[in-house]
Structures are given as C-alpha cells and as structure tokens.
Design a protein around this motif. Structure first.
Motif, PDB file in Angstrom:
ATOM      1  N   GLU A   1      -7.005 -14.586  -6.611  1.00 22.68           N
ATOM      2  CA  GLU A   1      -7.880 -13.640  -7.314  1.00 22.68           C
ATOM      3  C   GLU A   1      -7.095 -12.386  -7.668  1.00 22.68           C
ATOM      4  OE1 GLU A   1     -11.819 -13.835  -4.653  1.00 22.68           O
ATOM      5  OE2 GLU A   1      -9.888 -14.019  -3.625  1.00 22.68           O
ATOM      6  N   LYS A   2      -7.641 -11.652  -8.645  1.00 23.06           N
ATOM      7  CA  LYS A   2      -7.057 -10.358  -8.997  1.00 23.06           C
ATOM      8  C   LYS A   2      -6.898  -9.507  -7.743  1.00 23.06           C
ATOM      9  CE  LYS A   2      -8.124  -6.248 -11.767  1.00 23.06           C
ATOM     10  NZ  LYS A   2      -6.758  -6.014 -12.236  1.00 23.06           N
ATOM     11  N   GLY A   3      -5.786  -8.822  -7.628  1.00 27.78           N
ATOM     12  CA  GLY A   3      -5.548  -7.951  -6.467  1.00 27.78           C
ATOM     13  C   GLY A   3      -4.793  -8.625  -5.336  1.00 27.78           C
ATOM     14  N   ASP A   4      -4.741  -9.958  -5.350  1.00 30.08           N
ATOM     15  CA  ASP A   4      -3.923 -10.644  -4.331  1.00 30.08           C
ATOM     16  C   ASP A   4      -2.452 -10.278  -4.546  1.00 30.08           C
ATOM     17  OD1 ASP A   4      -6.082 -11.927  -3.190  1.00 30.08           O
ATOM     18  OD2 ASP A   4      -5.750 -13.845  -4.236  1.00 30.08           O
ATOM     19  N   VAL A   5      -1.655 -10.525  -3.504  1.00 30.19           N
ATOM     20  CA  VAL A   5      -0.225 -10.239  -3.603  1.00 30.19           C
ATOM     21  C   VAL A   5       0.543 -11.551  -3.464  1.00 30.19           C
ATOM     22  CG1 VAL A   5       1.734  -9.061  -2.507  1.00 30.19           C
ATOM     23  CG2 VAL A   5      -0.465  -7.877  -2.734  1.00 30.19           C
TER      24      VAL A   5
ATOM     25  N   THR B   1       1.891  -8.072  -7.485  1.00 27.87           N
ATOM     26  CA  THR B   1       0.430  -8.075  -7.417  1.00 27.87           C
ATOM     27  C   THR B   1      -0.182  -8.845  -8.587  1.00 27.87           C
ATOM     28  OG1 THR B   1       0.491  -5.978  -6.265  1.00 27.87           O
ATOM     29  CG2 THR B   1      -1.591  -6.526  -7.330  1.00 27.87           C
TER      30      THR B   1
ATOM     31  N   LYS C   1       0.852  -1.215   0.000  1.00 24.53           N
ATOM     32  CA  LYS C   1       0.000   0.000   0.000  1.00 24.53           C
ATOM     33  C   LYS C   1       0.871   1.242   0.000  1.00 24.53           C
ATOM     34  CE  LYS C   1      -4.009  -1.341   2.552  1.00 24.53           C
ATOM     35  NZ  LYS C   1      -4.351  -1.461   3.947  1.00 24.53           N
TER      36      LYS C   1
ATOM     37  N   ASP D   1       2.709  -8.685 -11.707  1.00 23.59           N
ATOM     38  CA  ASP D   1       3.379  -7.516 -12.286  1.00 23.59           C
ATOM     39  C   ASP D   1       4.911  -7.571 -12.190  1.00 23.59           C
ATOM     40  OD1 ASP D   1       3.639  -7.000  -9.599  1.00 23.59           O
ATOM     41  OD2 ASP D   1       2.465  -5.154  -9.592  1.00 23.59           O
TER      42      ASP D   1
ATOM     43  N   ASN E   1      -2.476  -9.392 -11.527  1.00 21.77           N
ATOM     44  CA  ASN E   1      -3.254  -8.602 -12.503  1.00 21.77           C
ATOM     45  C   ASN E   1      -4.461  -9.368 -13.010  1.00 21.77           C
ATOM     46  OD1 ASN E   1      -1.610  -6.287 -12.654  1.00 21.77           O
ATOM     47  ND2 ASN E   1      -0.171  -7.348 -13.994  1.00 21.77           N
TER      48      ASN E   1
ATOM     49  N   ASN F   1      -1.449 -12.330   1.152  1.00 27.91           N
ATOM     50  CA  ASN F   1      -2.644 -11.959   1.923  1.00 27.91           C
ATOM     51  C   ASN F   1      -3.505 -13.174   2.273  1.00 27.91           C
ATOM     52  OD1 ASN F   1      -2.921 -11.816  -0.974  1.00 27.91           O
ATOM     53  ND2 ASN F   1      -5.035 -11.168  -0.679  1.00 27.91           N
TER      54      ASN F   1
ATOM     55  N   SER G   1       3.666  -1.665  -6.079  1.00 28.09           N
ATOM     56  CA  SER G   1       4.012  -3.034  -6.496  1.00 28.09           C
ATOM     57  C   SER G   1       4.579  -2.983  -7.916  1.00 28.09           C
ATOM     58  CB  SER G   1       2.743  -3.886  -6.471  1.00 28.09           C
ATOM     59  OG  SER G   1       2.963  -5.170  -6.971  1.00 28.09           O
TER      60      SER G   1
END
Ligand code: LLP
Length: 426
Positions: A366-370, A296, A27, A311, A298, A333, A31
């Motif tokens: 899922e999208k947005g996971d790290v 991250t 945050k 990414d 995408n 996460n 990333s």
C-alpha cells in the motif's frame, strides 16, 4: 525475530539493519535512504583476508567510494585498486598506504599519470603507449615508477557481457601474445621498474573454474617473463567473486575461491622457485550486501501488472536497468507477512526501463509502505546520477546500533551546483 542474510533481522514485522529499525531510519532521515552496516563491511573484509592470509587485499574503490567506507577499510589494513585521479585522492586521504595502492585504468590522462608519479603509487599499465608517457613523466621528476602490465588473459566467465573484462575482445589490457614484448621494453627503460603483473576477468562470477583458468594463464606468463630476468614482487589476480543476489543462488565464498586457485598458484610458483605475493582486488564482495536501499511507496496501480511506484529508481540504482540485475526486495514494514501477490517495483524516472524488480511475490503493498532493496552497497551510489532533476539520497552508517549520516542528502539547490548563466541570459 528471524534473520535474513546473516546480518538483517525482522522484529514485529519490521526489517532491522545492524540492529536498527529501518522504519525509524526513514522517519529520522527521510526517503529514499542508503543504510550501510559497518560491521558487515568489516566482517566481509576479514572473511576475504582470512581466506587469503598471505595475500594483499586491495579494495576496488569503484564499488563504493564513500569516504567513511574507505576509512573503515584503511583501518582494517586494506590497500586499494583505484581507477581515476579522484579514487586515488580519496584512497590516500582515507589513510590507505601508497605502497598498497595500484592505479588502474585503460585510458589514463596525462594529468593522472603525473599524479601517479608524484604520489609514488604502483601503476597498472594498459598499453605500450601509456608506458612511454609514464616513463617520460618519471624521467622529468627523476623517479623510478613500479609498474605491472594489465594482461588481457582471454578468459570467458559466465557473467553479463558488459562486466566481463578479460575477453579477447575487451578494451582492457594487453593481449597475451604481446605481453612479453611489453615487459622486454619496460625492462629497458631506466625510469620504469616492472614489479608485477595484473589481470581482472570480470565481475559477479559465480563459479571458480574461470579463476583457475586465469591463474594458470598468469603463471604461464610469470614463467616466461622470469626468463627475461624479471622477478615479480606480486601477481595481481584482480577480482570478480560474485554474491548471491538471488537468495537461493549458490555462490562461491572467498574460501572456495582460495581453495580453487591457491593450490594452482603455489604449485606453479614452487616449481619455478619464485614467491611473488598475491594481490586481490575485491569490490562487490566487501560492500554489496552491507547496504540496503530504503524507498517509500508513492502509489500502487493495477495495470498490465501490479505496479508499485517508489521514490528511488535508476537514478540511485542503475544495475537492474543496465545489466538486468536481480536485487532482492522486501516490504520493510511487512517483512514477515505472507506473500500474496505479484508486484513490479517501478522507479520514478521517466523511462520504461526504470524497473527495480519485476514480478516479485510480496505481501499486499500500500501507499506509504517502505520497500527495502537489498545488496545495494556495490555499484549503487557510486553509479548514481541526478537524472530527471532528482537530488541524490543520503547515506547513513550504522555502527553498534548507533546511526550517523555519512553523506547528506542533496537538495534542489545541488541541481544548480557548478552551473553558470552566460551574460546574455542573466
Ligand atoms: N579490479 C578491476 C581492475 C576491476 O575492473 C574491477 C571491477 C574490480 C577489481 C572489482 O571487481 P568486483 O570485486 O567488484 O567484482 N558496475 C558493474 C560492475 C563493474 C565492475 C568493473 N570492474 C555492476 O554493477 O555489476
């Protein structure tokens, strides 16, 4: 809370590095991101030095030349193995003592050899041709240069062929049968002082037997060279100790390495009545597991495989593409959730080989996971590029739970750095 790898922890599903939540780091700094744990570097260095209390540890700068890392290791008292003018410059600037630096390299430029003479560091000479050039430069500046020859010991460790450096066919070093002649020649040059001998058999080696074989071969040479009247101040046994990239993989520790080679070294040295210091040049062991690459998601795609597009790719971590290397990955996460599916983690680079990890069991992604890619502190950033027009990622250092950016992220303008348009294209 549970611990992974001794210095990574999981709280409330999140991966923590050095006590800091990796999701908070993403945050704050964006990333992709390299996260370096200072304490882990210090602990690794101390563990290595502790296993070899009488040896000099010369950190291999090529593994990771981040200036803060060099400064940390300088403060720990490390020396440095450098392989270019740039690495020598950084090591000296970081405060590493010049009498604890060995300038290595199989094809040094004249400019680099002059720089070595000017700074007064020890040189590991890779050929007789190089010896002659170095001697001439030393004469010009009225100095005597301490040298070792890099020996090709013809030892074959079980590792990726691209990182085995002591095979008879390798480009590095002088063959065993030519080494005595080389020392004889060096001894006769008044601007050259042969003070040591050097070899390095490869990297990511997971057994101790090749190191024992190498130590024996080096001590055979020490014995023969002693007969020429050359008394060595040091024997540099290089490096190559592997780490457990696969978490269930047995890997020798520095203590295991010491237990294997020190009895051989000491017994042979005592029998000869000689007491040269040992130099060791670890790179990977000191920095690899101290860094996590956060990247991250995408997109997720069900195709021939379940692809997770992230990414970061081989622009930031080339090891999987270059050596088929394994790096452990986890979802930062969802770090303690059960694995549910097989995923293949793909980078964004336009090449089919840009796969960071194949067929890994992970929780639903899922999208947005790290995704956290572990053990990326050695030969990660140092081998990165801007391929595909991708500015490099920043590096953040964690020290006692505090964070500090130690390398800013490159931006789009950095893609133009040092470029000029010729007049007809203006
Ligand atoms: N000394 C010399 C002369 C070396 O050539 C090397 C590594 C080292 C020390 C440090 O070795 P380490 O402790 O890191 O094993 N890019 C490859 C590794 C190349 C190693 C080159 N030489 C990789 O990512 O696995």
């Amino acid at each position: 809370m549970f611990k992974i790898d001794g210095h990574l922890e999981v709280y409330n599903h999140h991966l923590f590095v050095g006590g800091v939540d990796s999701l908070e780091l993403i945050k704050e700094y964006g990333s992709p991101l390299f996260v370096i744990n200072e304490q882990r570097i210090r602990d690794n260095y101390r563990r290595y030095q502790g296993a070899f209390p009488d040896a000099d540890i010369y950190y291999a700068v090529k593994a990771n030349s981040n200036f803060s890392i060099l400064r940390i290791l300088a403060r720990e008292g490390a020396g440095a193995d450098v392989f270019s003018e740039g690495e020598l410059y950084l090591a000296l600037l970081a405060g590493i003592r010049k009498d604890k630096i060995l300038f290595n390299g199989n094809s040094k430029t004249d400019h680099e050899l002059k720089y070595a003479v000017e700074t007064g560091v020890k040189v590991s000479v890779d050929s007789v041709d190089e010896l002659k050039t170095l001697a001439a430069f030393a004469k010009e500046s009225g100095k005597t240069i301490p040298i070792a020859f890099r020996v090709n010991p013809d030892v074959s460790p079980k590792t990726h062929p691209k990182i085995a450096t002591g095979l008879a066919t390798s480009k590095f070093g002088i063959p065993l049968e030519k080494i005595i002649e080389a020392y004889d020649m060096a001894q006769k040059l008044d601007t050259i002082e042969p003070v040591g001998i050097h070899c390095h058999i490869g990297s990511q080696i997971l057994e101790t037997t090749p190191f024992v074989e190498m130590t024996n071969k080096m001590m055979d040479l020490v014995e023969q060279i002693d007969r020429l009247g050359i008394k060595f101040e040091f024997v540099d046994l290089g490096s190559g100790l592997g780490i457990p990239y696969k978490k269930d993989e047995p890997a020798p520790t520095p203590q295991d390495l010491a237990d294997a080679i020190l009895p051989v070294f000491n017994e042979r040295a005592n029998a000869m009545g000689l007491h040269p210091r040992i130099i060791l040049e670890p790179g990977r062991y000191i920095t690899a597991d101290a860094t996590v690459l956060l990247t991250t998601v995408n997109m997720v795609k069900e195709a021939h495989k379940n692809f997770v597009g992230v990414d970061a790719g081989f622009n930031l971590l080339v090891r999987p593409a270059m050596y088929d290397s394994y790096h452990h990955v986890l979802v930062a996460n969802k770090a303690d959730l059960n694995s549910e599916r097989l995923y293949t983690i793909a980078g964004p680079v336009c090449e089919s080989g840009d796969i960071l990890a194949s067929d890994r069991e992970l929780p639903v992604v899922e999208k947005g996971d790290v995704v956290a890619v572990l053990d990326t502190g050695a030969y990660g950033f140092s081998m990165s590029s801007q391929y595909n027009g991708r500015p490099r990622a920043p590096e953040v250092l964690i020290t006692q739970r505090k964070t500090c950016i130690v390398r800013e992220h490159e931006n789009i303008d950095d893609l133009l750095t040092k470029q000029r348009l010729p007049p007809h294209l203006l």
